[in-house]
Design an enzyme around this catalytic site. Structure first.
Site, mmCIF file in Angstrom:
data_model
loop_
_atom_site.group_PDB
_atom_site.id
_atom_site.type_symbol
_atom_site.label_atom_id
_atom_site.label_comp_id
_atom_site.label_asym_id
_atom_site.label_seq_id
_atom_site.Cartn_x
_atom_site.Cartn_y
_atom_site.Cartn_z
ATOM 1 N N PRO A 139 0.820 -1.217 0.000
ATOM 2 C CA PRO A 139 0.000 0.000 0.000
ATOM 3 C C PRO A 139 0.852 1.266 0.000
ATOM 4 C CG PRO A 139 0.035 -0.989 2.184
ATOM 5 C CD PRO A 139 0.751 -1.935 1.281
ATOM 6 N N GLU A 140 0.654 2.084 -1.019
ATOM 7 C CA GLU A 140 1.303 3.393 -1.086
ATOM 8 C C GLU A 140 0.201 4.435 -1.221
ATOM 9 O OE1 GLU A 140 4.669 3.442 -3.789
ATOM 10 O OE2 GLU A 140 5.196 1.380 -3.283
ATOM 11 N N LYS A 167 0.884 7.538 3.733
ATOM 12 C CA LYS A 167 0.312 6.190 3.751
ATOM 13 C C LYS A 167 -0.511 5.943 5.013
ATOM 14 C CE LYS A 167 4.646 4.849 1.584
ATOM 15 N NZ LYS A 167 5.838 3.991 1.691
ATOM 16 N N TYR A 182 -7.876 -12.070 10.015
ATOM 17 C CA TYR A 182 -6.803 -11.081 10.004
ATOM 18 C C TYR A 182 -7.293 -9.691 10.410
ATOM 19 C CZ TYR A 182 -4.723 -14.720 7.061
ATOM 20 O OH TYR A 182 -4.260 -15.914 6.571
ATOM 21 N N ARG A 212 0.173 -9.516 7.696
ATOM 22 C CA ARG A 212 1.577 -9.636 8.100
ATOM 23 C C ARG A 212 1.892 -8.976 9.448
ATOM 24 N NH1 ARG A 212 4.796 -11.843 4.353
ATOM 25 N NH2 ARG A 212 4.072 -11.906 2.203
ATOM 26 N N LYS A 229 20.240 18.376 -1.907
ATOM 27 C CA LYS A 229 20.251 17.014 -1.391
ATOM 28 C C LYS A 229 21.389 16.208 -2.019
ATOM 29 C CE LYS A 229 16.432 17.805 0.891
ATOM 30 N NZ LYS A 229 16.430 17.894 2.359
ATOM 31 N N ASN A 269 8.043 2.145 -2.749
ATOM 32 C CA ASN A 269 8.987 1.515 -3.672
ATOM 33 C C ASN A 269 8.498 1.474 -5.118
ATOM 34 O OD1 ASN A 269 11.563 0.414 -3.912
ATOM 35 N ND2 ASN A 269 10.781 -1.675 -3.899
#
Length: 408
Positions: A2-3, A60, A107, A126, A167, A186
Site C-alpha cells: 500500500p502506497e 500512507k 486477520y 503480516r 540534497k 517503492n
C-alpha cells in the site's frame, strides 16, 4: 504494497459509504503488536455510539474523524487494507483476503458495524500495520513527522528544483524518505524514475533543471493516473515498469531489459539502457564491479514475494541521514540474520527483518570471502615456513654427519 494511491482509494471508499453513520458494534483484535497503546475493551467502548464525520489521509496513513475524539488511525505497513462488506475496495497482492474467508476475516484488527448495517474492517495479514486511538492523529508521530503529501501538498516546480539542489543523497533514497515527501513508496519511486529516465542512484543535487522538471511531472502524472483507476493495478498503463518489476528473471518493458539493484535499501527495478548515471558518477561507475542485491523470500500461504520493504514509515523517515555507500570491508564478524517467530494465528512469516538490507548482505559476503582468503594465505605461508625449517634441519644433520666422518 500500500502506497499513496492504495490508501487514498481506501479513504474515498470510507468517505463514500460511511459518513454520517453511527457505530453500533465494534470488535478490536487482541494484538498489541498492531493495536498500539490501548486495550481492545477500552477501544471498543469508546467507539460505540460515535458518528463517522470524515476520513483523512496523509502519506500512507488514514484516520477516521468521529463526532468527538479520540479518533482511530491506521498506518498500513506492508499489508494493511480496508474492507467494506459489499463494496469494492482496491486490494493488493500482500493484503488480499479471500472471498471464501469468514467475515470479518481472522486477520481483522479493527471491525465496526454501522447503524445501517454496513460493516467495515481493517485487516493486516503480516502484522506490520499499526492501529491507534488518538485525540489528534495529525499532531503526533508518525503523521506529524511526515513531509508534504505528494498529492495534497505538491511542491511547485521551482520548489522541487531548489530542494533537490541541496540534497546530496541518491534520488531513489530521497523519494522514499517520508520526511521529504509523504506517500511515495517503492513501486511509485521505481515508476517515476523510469518514466523520467533517471538512474535510481543518481545524486539528487547533480540532476539538471530539466531532469528535475521531468521528474516533478512524472510524480504528478503517475500518482494521478493510479488514483484515477482506483489504484487497480490491472488498469495501470501497459508501458509502466510496474507490470514487470516483480518478474525478476528476464524482466523487460517495451522490449528493454530490466535490471535489479539495491537503492535506498530496497530492491529497485530500472532499465540500464534508458536510466544511465551521469556526470562524475558515470565515470566512477565504469571502474566499479557490479553489485547484485541479496534477497530473502516471503512467508507462508504460497507468497514467494521478495520481502525488501520496511515494516513501517519510521524506518524511512529521515533516511537521508543513513550512511551512504557500502560498509567498510575487513575481517569483521558476519552479522546474524534475525528473524521473529511466525504469527500464531496464520502460520505466516512476519519477516520483521524485511528492510531490504541487500547491500549490507553483499558486504558481509565479501568480508567472509576475504576472511577465508586471508586464512588460506596464512595457512599456506605457515606450511611453507615449516617445510623450509625441516629442510634446514635435514641439511644441518647431514653436515654434522660429514664432519664426524671426516674427524674419524
Amino acid at each position: 504494497m500500500p502506497e499513496l494511491p492504495e490508501v487514498e482509494a481506501a479513504r474515498r471508499a470510507v468517505e463514500e459509504n460511511c459518513l454520517g453513520k453511527k457505530i453500533k458494534k465494534a470488535v478490536i483484535a487482541n494484538d498489541p503488536k498492531v493495536v498500539d497503546g490501548v486495550t481492545p475493551s477500552d477501544f471498543e467502548a469508546a467507539l460505540l455510539g460515535k458518528t463517522v464525520i470524515a476520513a483523512h489521509r496523509k502519506g500512507k496513513n488514514l484516520w477516521l474523524q468521529l463526532d468527538s475524539p479520540p479518533f482511530p488511525s491506521f498506518q498500513f505497513g506492508m499489508a494493511g487494507a480496508i474492507y467494506i462488506k459489499g463494496v469494492a475496495v482496491t486490494t493488493y497482492k500482500r493484503s488480499a483476503v479471500k472471498d471464501t474467508d469468514d467475515w470479518p476475516s481472522k486477520y481483522s484488527k479493527f471491525f465496526v458495524e454501522l447503524d445501517d448495517g454496513l460493516e467495515l474492517s481493517f485487516t493486516d495479514k503480516r502484522r506490520f500495520a499499526k492501529v491507534r486511538f488518538l485525540p489528534d492523529p495529525a499532531a503526533v508521530p508518525p503523521i506529524s513527522e511526515l513531509g508534504p503529501d505528494a498529492l495534497l501538498e505538491p511542491m511547485t516546480i521551482d520548489e522541487f528544483i531548489d530542494s533537490l539542489s541541496k540534497k546530496k543523497t541518491a534520488i531513489k533514497a530521497l523519494l522514499l524518505d517520508q520526511s521529504y515527501m509523504a506517500g511515495i513508496g517503492n513501486w511509485i519511486a521505481d515508476e517515476v524514475l523510469y518514466q523520467a529516465r533517471i538512474h535510481p542512484l543518481q545524486i539528487a543535487a547533480s540532476l539538471s533543471k530539466e531532469n528535475c522538471a521531468t521528474l516533478h511531472k512524472c510524480i504528478n502524472e503517475v500518482i494521478e493516473k493510479a488514483i484515477q483507476v482506483g489504484a487497480d493495478s490491472s488498469q495501470f498503463p501497459k508501458n509502466w515498469i510496474f507490470h514487470s518489476r516483480e518478474k525478476k528473471s528476464k524482466a523487460s518493458v517495451d522490449g528493454k531489459k530490466i535490471d535489479f539493484i539495491n537503492a535506498g535499501g530496497r530492491t529497485t527495478a530500472y532499465v540500464p539502457e534508458l536510466q544511465k548515471l551521469i556526470g562524475n558518477q558515470a565515470a566512477k561507475a565504469l571502474g566499479e564491479p557490479k553489485k547484485r542485491t541479496t534477497k530473502r523470500k516471503g512467508g507462508g500461504n504460497g507468497d514467494n514475494d521478495d520481502i525488501d520493504e520496511p515494516a513501517d514509515e519510521k524506518e524511512i523517515i529521515g533516511s537521508e541521514k543513513l550512511k551512504k555507500g557500502p560498509k567498510p570491508r575487513g575481517r569483521g564478524k558476519k552479522p546474524t540474520v534475525k528473524t521473529k517467530p511466525n504469527d500464531n494465528d496464520d502460520n505466516e512469516s512476519d519477516d520483521d527483518n524485511a528492510d531490504g538490507g541487500g547491500g549490507a548482505a553483499d558486504d558481509s559476503d565479501d568480508s567472509e570471502v576475504q576472511r577465508k582468503n586471508t586464512e588460506k594465505a596464512t595457512t599456506n605461508k605457515r606450511a611453507k615456513t615449516e617445510k623450509t625449517t625441516k629442510k634446514k634441519e635435514v641439511t644441518t644433520r647431514q653436515k654434522s654427519k660429514k664432519a664426524e666422518k671426516k674427524a674419524k
